[in-house]
Write an enzyme that holds these catalytic residues in place. Structure first.
Site, PDB file in Angstrom:
ATOM      1  N   CYS A   6      48.862  15.155  77.193  1.00 40.17           N
ATOM      2  CA  CYS A   6      49.722  15.172  76.152  1.00 40.17           C
ATOM      3  C   CYS A   6      50.639  16.306  75.938  1.00 40.17           C
ATOM      4  CB  CYS A   6      48.912  14.795  74.796  1.00 40.17           C
ATOM      5  SG  CYS A   6      49.920  14.677  73.387  1.00 40.17           S
ATOM      6  N   CYS A  46      38.651  13.133  51.742  1.00 43.47           N
ATOM      7  CA  CYS A  46      40.042  12.967  52.036  1.00 43.47           C
ATOM      8  C   CYS A  46      40.568  13.631  50.970  1.00 43.47           C
ATOM      9  CB  CYS A  46      40.163  11.417  51.988  1.00 43.47           C
ATOM     10  SG  CYS A  46      41.961  10.919  51.932  1.00 43.47           S
ATOM     11  N   CYS A  49      42.619  10.711  48.192  1.00 42.61           N
ATOM     12  CA  CYS A  49      41.889  10.088  47.492  1.00 42.61           C
ATOM     13  C   CYS A  49      40.778  10.801  47.239  1.00 42.61           C
ATOM     14  CB  CYS A  49      41.631   8.640  48.099  1.00 42.61           C
ATOM     15  SG  CYS A  49      40.616   8.660  49.798  1.00 42.61           S
ATOM     16  N   CYS A  59      43.750  17.546  60.093  1.00 44.91           N
ATOM     17  CA  CYS A  59      44.961  17.729  60.471  1.00 44.91           C
ATOM     18  C   CYS A  59      44.799  19.350  61.543  1.00 44.91           C
ATOM     19  CB  CYS A  59      46.083  17.923  59.553  1.00 44.91           C
ATOM     20  SG  CYS A  59      47.707  18.805  60.064  1.00 44.91           S
ATOM     21  N   CYS A  62      47.207  22.116  59.873  1.00 46.42           N
ATOM     22  CA  CYS A  62      47.135  22.829  58.566  1.00 46.42           C
ATOM     23  C   CYS A  62      45.678  22.289  57.895  1.00 46.42           C
ATOM     24  CB  CYS A  62      48.067  22.539  57.352  1.00 46.42           C
ATOM     25  SG  CYS A  62      48.228  20.538  57.173  1.00 46.42           S
ATOM     26  N   HIS A  76      50.310  11.826  55.997  1.00 47.68           N
ATOM     27  CA  HIS A  76      50.389  13.152  56.157  1.00 47.68           C
ATOM     28  C   HIS A  76      51.148  13.692  57.389  1.00 47.68           C
ATOM     29  CE1 HIS A  76      49.501  17.648  55.851  1.00 47.68           C
ATOM     30  NE2 HIS A  76      49.016  17.283  57.328  1.00 47.68           N
ATOM     31  N   HIS A  82      53.200  16.914  61.447  1.00 44.76           N
ATOM     32  CA  HIS A  82      52.296  17.602  61.998  1.00 44.76           C
ATOM     33  C   HIS A  82      51.580  16.660  62.814  1.00 44.76           C
ATOM     34  CE1 HIS A  82      51.560  20.779  58.952  1.00 44.76           C
ATOM     35  NE2 HIS A  82      52.623  20.790  59.520  1.00 44.76           N
ATOM     36  N   CYS A  98      52.223   9.680  70.422  1.00 45.01           N
ATOM     37  CA  CYS A  98      51.683   9.184  71.599  1.00 45.01           C
ATOM     38  C   CYS A  98      50.884   7.743  71.022  1.00 45.01           C
ATOM     39  CB  CYS A  98      50.595   9.887  72.339  1.00 45.01           C
ATOM     40  SG  CYS A  98      51.454  11.399  73.171  1.00 45.01           S
ATOM     41  N   CYS A 169      27.974 -21.419  55.610  1.00 42.30           N
ATOM     42  CA  CYS A 169      28.007 -21.419  57.142  1.00 42.30           C
ATOM     43  C   CYS A 169      29.376 -21.958  57.927  1.00 42.30           C
ATOM     44  CB  CYS A 169      27.094 -22.439  57.674  1.00 42.30           C
ATOM     45  SG  CYS A 169      27.234 -24.340  56.912  1.00 42.30           S
ATOM     46  N   HIS A 467      25.461 -29.073  58.274  1.00 40.53           N
ATOM     47  CA  HIS A 467      25.415 -27.709  58.527  1.00 40.53           C
ATOM     48  C   HIS A 467      26.177 -27.216  59.701  1.00 40.53           C
ATOM     49  CE1 HIS A 467      23.790 -23.637  58.756  1.00 40.53           C
ATOM     50  NE2 HIS A 467      23.214 -23.802  59.986  1.00 40.53           N
TER      51      HIS A 467
END
Length: 513
Positions: A6, A46, A49, A59, A62, A76, A82, A98, A169, A467
């Site tokens: 990459c 996180c 949240c 990240c 950072c 982010h 980033h 990518c 079902c 059923h």
């Protein structure tokens, strides 16, 4: 995963080296010391949240941790540019430009070393998650035996029962069919869904993503689909409640909600004539062509409608010119085009009747756009565009005023199905099918229009009390019966001898647009 290198990761390493990756891997992934494990337990949340979410990413540029499934790490990356993040569960590096996890041999060696240190700190002699590498003796044996015998191992990954939450079902069997739809499985397991609702807990596609991950996690205990049931009740209120529902009705409602929740998101590049790029339309939508021919001037009026399934009548058809379903404008709803008292006994016969030219009669005259007068006409349905997954609904339940019954007639269906005779391009000049075309097609199946059976939904019992169960194909010749939380082996003959209600076929060759 991208194994070819990459450029974004290479540019990052040239600017900042591998130290950021080593620090993240040491402190939050391998945790080579007790202090590191305490640090991970305290801080692996996180930063948006504040939840210790599954598939947390860090990240690489950072100090930021973000949820992957709730899109916080993606937000982010967009706001800060980033481009690289590390999965804190597996240690894989994700490149956002990518759109894939990337492989780097230098980072892989570093991670292997860190896992070794973590194993030692825990008193484990062998390395954690170390891939097998042949020793000198094994290398020599492999060199002497280049043509090794292939050992077939029956994989059961993806097989998991579903708990019945009270007459659910009908939902469980449809979920099993969708879970084992090959192209749909590949989509959900490759994280291609871009949530459009803004609220993950209200998105049925996000819940299906979680469901696929649950099924293919290797866990064998039955899954409890309470979140899925709640979302279905919320988005399809006519299915709410603990009464038994129709599996076909649930399938259409589920596809509709999935279509609405993922519409506009990026998907696979299959050609789609209906101008919707969502994965549901790419897989399940076909084009049904309706040709109405004026009996006076032979002018043909053609319309093409999108369909998700084809409903096929099993009861005896009415006499020609007296079709009670001719006014039904819903595509794929099962037209009775057969004269007399004929009842089909195979899927092929059902499809022949479905695509047979039908005389609409004097009570259904249509104004011809060519001769500008109301004339009797002939109507014929054919397939203009085939879907990747073809679903056939055998109409076993009849409802009329004060009259309800179930048709339990055995209808045979093949493991391999060729749809060429039922395509619009196969019609002859007389708006019918030549028997020769059907016979030649049976001898030499068209690869482009050839399908393989992969799921069958069955209904046992009466129309009032019954059923639903489902047969699914795990591998080429391996079938399993899904009866709510119970998963048992099934033979192919058992599947083909069953009283099919919904038949799912997958296209053998995919057309890329």
């Amino acid at each position: 995963m991208n194994h070819h290198g990459c450029q974004h990761l290479n540019e990052f390493k040239a600017a900042k080296g591998t130290e950021p990756f080593r620090i993240i891997h040491t402190c939050f992934i391998a945790c080579a010391s007790a202090d590191a494990r305490r640090l991970k337990a305290a801080h692996c949340r996180c930063h948006t949240c504040n939840q210790p979410a599954f598939r947390l990413h860090a990240c690489l540029h950072c100090v930021y941790f973000g949820c992957y499934l709730d899109k916080h790490i993606q937000e982010h990356a967009r706001s800060t540019n980033h481009n690289l993040a590390v999965d804190l569960h597996y240690g894989a590096v994700y490149c956002f430009p990518c759109g894939d996890y990337v492989y780097d041999s230098e980072l892989e060696d570093m991670a292997r070393s860190q896992w070794g240190k973590a194993s030692s700190s825990l008193g484990i002699k062998e390395r954690i998650f170390a891939p097998w590498e042949p020793n000198d003796t094994e290398t020599e044996l492999l060199r002497k035996n280049p043509k090794r015998r292939k050992v077939e191992v029956a994989s059961t990954v993806g097989l998991r029962g579903l708990m019945n939450l009270g007459n659910t079902c009908f939902m469980n069997c449809i979920v099993q069919a969708l879970i084992h739809t090959p192209v749909l499985r590949d989509y959900f397991l490759s994280d291609q869904h871009d949530c459009q609702t803004g609220v993950v807990k209200k998105c049925l596609v996000c819940e299906m993503t979680r469901l696929f991950q649950e099924f293919y996690s290797g866990v064998r205990t039955p899954h409890i689909p309470y979140r899925l049931l709640h979302l279905v009740w919320t988005n399809a209120r006519h299915l709410a409640g603990y009464e038994q529902q129709d599996a076909h009705e649930f399938l259409i409602a589920a596809l509709d909600v999935l279509h609405r929740h993922c519409k506009g998101s990026n998907g696979l590049n299959y050609s789609n004539p209906h101008h919707c790029n969502c994965i549901i339309d790419q897989i399940f939508t076909g084009g049904l062509q309706s040709d109405v021919t004026c009996q006076k001037c032979n002018n043909v009026s053609t319309t093409i409608d999108p369909i998700w399934d084809i409903s096929l009548d099993l009861g005896p058809g009415p006499p020609c010119g007296n079709n009670n379903n001719s006014s039904n404008s819903s595509p794929g709803s099962g037209y009775s085009n057969s004269p007399g008292n004929y009842e089909p006994t195979s899927l092929i016969e059902c499809l022949k009747r479905f695509t047979k030219p039908e005389h609409l009669g004097s009570s259904a005259k249509i104004k011809c756009s060519n001769c500008h007068s109301y004339q009797e006409s002939t109507k014929q349905l054919t397939m203009k565009k085939l879907p990747i997954v073809a679903c056939f609904h055998l109409k076993r339940f009849e409802h009329s005023t004060g009259y309800h019954k179930k048709i339990s007639t055995f209808v045979s269906f093949p493991e391999q199905l060729d749809m060429t005779p039922f395509m619009s391009s196969s019609r002859n000049n007389n708006n019918g099918y030549c028997n020769q075309i059907v016979q030649e097609s049976a001898k030499s199946l068209s690869c482009d229009n050839k399908y393989s059976l992969f799921a069958v939904v069955n209904h046992s019992g009466t129309i009032e009390t019954g059923h639903y169960t489902c047969y699914i194909r795990q591998h080429k010749d391996q079938w399993f019966k899904c009866d709510d939380h119970m998963i048992t082996n099934a033979s192919q003959q058992e599947v083909l001898n069953s009283e099919g209600y919904l038949l799912f076929y997958h296209k053998q060759i995919l057309e890329y647009g």
